[in-house]
Scaffold this active site. Sequence first.
Site, mmCIF file in Angstrom:
data_model
loop_
_atom_site.group_PDB
_atom_site.id
_atom_site.type_symbol
_atom_site.label_atom_id
_atom_site.label_comp_id
_atom_site.label_asym_id
_atom_site.label_seq_id
_atom_site.Cartn_x
_atom_site.Cartn_y
_atom_site.Cartn_z
ATOM 1 C CG HIS A 1 -1.869 -1.183 1.257
ATOM 2 N ND1 HIS A 1 -2.653 -1.619 0.208
ATOM 3 C CD2 HIS A 1 -2.047 -2.099 2.254
ATOM 4 C CE1 HIS A 1 -3.279 -2.733 0.564
ATOM 5 N NE2 HIS A 1 -2.937 -3.051 1.795
ATOM 6 C CG ASP B 1 -5.251 -6.353 0.101
ATOM 7 O OD1 ASP B 1 -5.497 -7.204 0.968
ATOM 8 O OD2 ASP B 1 -4.954 -5.185 0.401
HETATM 9 C C1 NGQ Z 1 -5.328 -7.519 6.472
HETATM 10 N N1 NGQ Z 1 -6.096 -5.921 4.893
HETATM 11 O O1 NGQ Z 1 -4.451 -7.847 7.230
HETATM 12 O O2 NGQ Z 1 -6.049 -8.338 5.903
HETATM 13 C C2 NGQ Z 1 -5.535 -6.053 6.194
HETATM 14 C C3 NGQ Z 1 -6.468 -5.420 7.171
HETATM 15 C C4 NGQ Z 1 -5.088 -4.583 9.096
HETATM 16 C C5 NGQ Z 1 -5.892 -4.831 4.187
HETATM 17 N N2 NGQ Z 1 -5.117 -3.934 4.653
HETATM 18 C C6 NGQ Z 1 -6.088 -5.571 8.584
HETATM 19 N N3 NGQ Z 1 -6.448 -4.672 3.021
HETATM 20 O O3 NGQ Z 1 -4.386 -3.943 8.326
HETATM 21 O O4 NGQ Z 1 -5.023 -4.457 10.316
HETATM 22 ZN ZN ZN Z 2 -3.088 -6.962 2.870
#
Ligand code: NGQ
Ligand code: ZN
Length: 457
Positions: A273, A324
């Site tokens: 990101h 993702d």
């Molecule tokens: C994840 N997902 O770990 O799946 C993350 C969200 C976080 C994205 N960033 C959870 N799309 O970052 O704490």
């Molecule tokens: Zn992720």
Amino acid sequence: MTPSARTLFCPMALLPGGWASDVAIRLDDEGVIARIETGATQAGGERLAGPVVPALANLHSHAFQRAMAGLAETAGSGEDSFWTWRTEMYRTVGRMTPDDIEAIAAKLYVEMLKGGFSRVAEFHYLHHAAGGTPYADPAETSLRILAAARTAGIGLTHLPVFYAHSDFGGAAPGDGQRPFLHDVDGFLALLERLAPATAASGARLGLAVHSLRAATPDEMRAILAHERTGGPIHIHVAEQEREVEACLAWSGRRPVEWLLGEMPVDARWCAIHATHMTPAETEALASSGATAGLCPATEANLGDGIFPATDYRGFGGRFGIGTDSHVATDVAEELRLLEYGQRLRDRRRSRLASGPGASVGRTLLDAALEGGAAATGTAAFGLRPGAPADLVVLDGANPYIATAKGDAILDRWLFALGRESIRDVLVGGRFVVREGRHAADAAVDAAFLKTLRRLAA
Ligand code: NGQ
Ligand code: ZN
């Protein structure tokens, strides 16, 4: 089935130097490109039925999240955000068995192949059962990911994820995070256990730290000092403004600034990101040699913000694309959204083209090919000797493709048609998608349906 040495004949193919006609790709018996000839005859070669382009690596996946894609679009009572989505996501996780994880990943990986990806970096943090109960084999869920990749025939770069805290400063994890947790020794043991398993499976092994929220600096340093994967290192960073604020409050520095200042970030690293950066951070990330792991469809879906791609490219930064949370599963949708985010912000067109006269699609594809290779530990990529024969055959019978020339073929695919442009996909010289179908479609769909039914019940 292992491919034996043979020749693929392409009426048109995108080589590193540009489009060429009548291209013979000679494969060795491992499915690696041994030789490429242009202006060749078909003699003895297997004719591919449309323009041939290199397949891309998908550099960021949480496979299990595909099960909930499209099911988090009902407005809540308060303000919906990344963080409310995350709470829903944790709820889904809590009900998944190893069979579910394998079924979802196999379906997803087949979808990715059909979308133009030949390899995936799986950022895998769902290590334990609900409540954090360990499985008898601590590598259980990783082994399910390896099995799913074999079923699909997709290349896998497996990235077990270290996760220990809920926020900066080593804050205690929340209940929903229990299935993700390790201490440093447990995590290093998991990597050791997975080294032979990934090798036997034809996969690559790297590692990830979930985020600066989920690991302390000491934990990160200990992992980096002792890990022996030799593979890529990934981390989520600066996706949400709240993370930037929390990092400033904790350290006086912004997340990307902190990461580049405190960790040995180089070409082995992929910053997932990296949405919220100052111009100085953007320049520093670009010159670190790391890859920015952009996931435009998920970033749009979760309301993250817009990555400063024009500035980053201006500084010579490398990027690749990932899917993702898998609200999209194809190359075209990610690349198109990446460009469109820049256009919507700037109110101009052709933001990421390499220069006057350059095709936007071609520039995006070339860049994401290189970044995806770096982030998945792929030394040789593209249609050149030494690279695996990971190929997308576009549909030469599609009128839009049949009448386009050169890079306009790519722009038709990426901006106007999407995944319906893709006819066949080969991984390591082996057909995994033929005329839009995968040999395991029926079995994969049946297992996936069973899982979705169970999760919906
Ligand atoms: C994840 N997902 O770990 O799946 C993350 C969200 C976080 C994205 N960033 C959870 N799309 O970052 O704490
Ligand atoms: Zn992720």
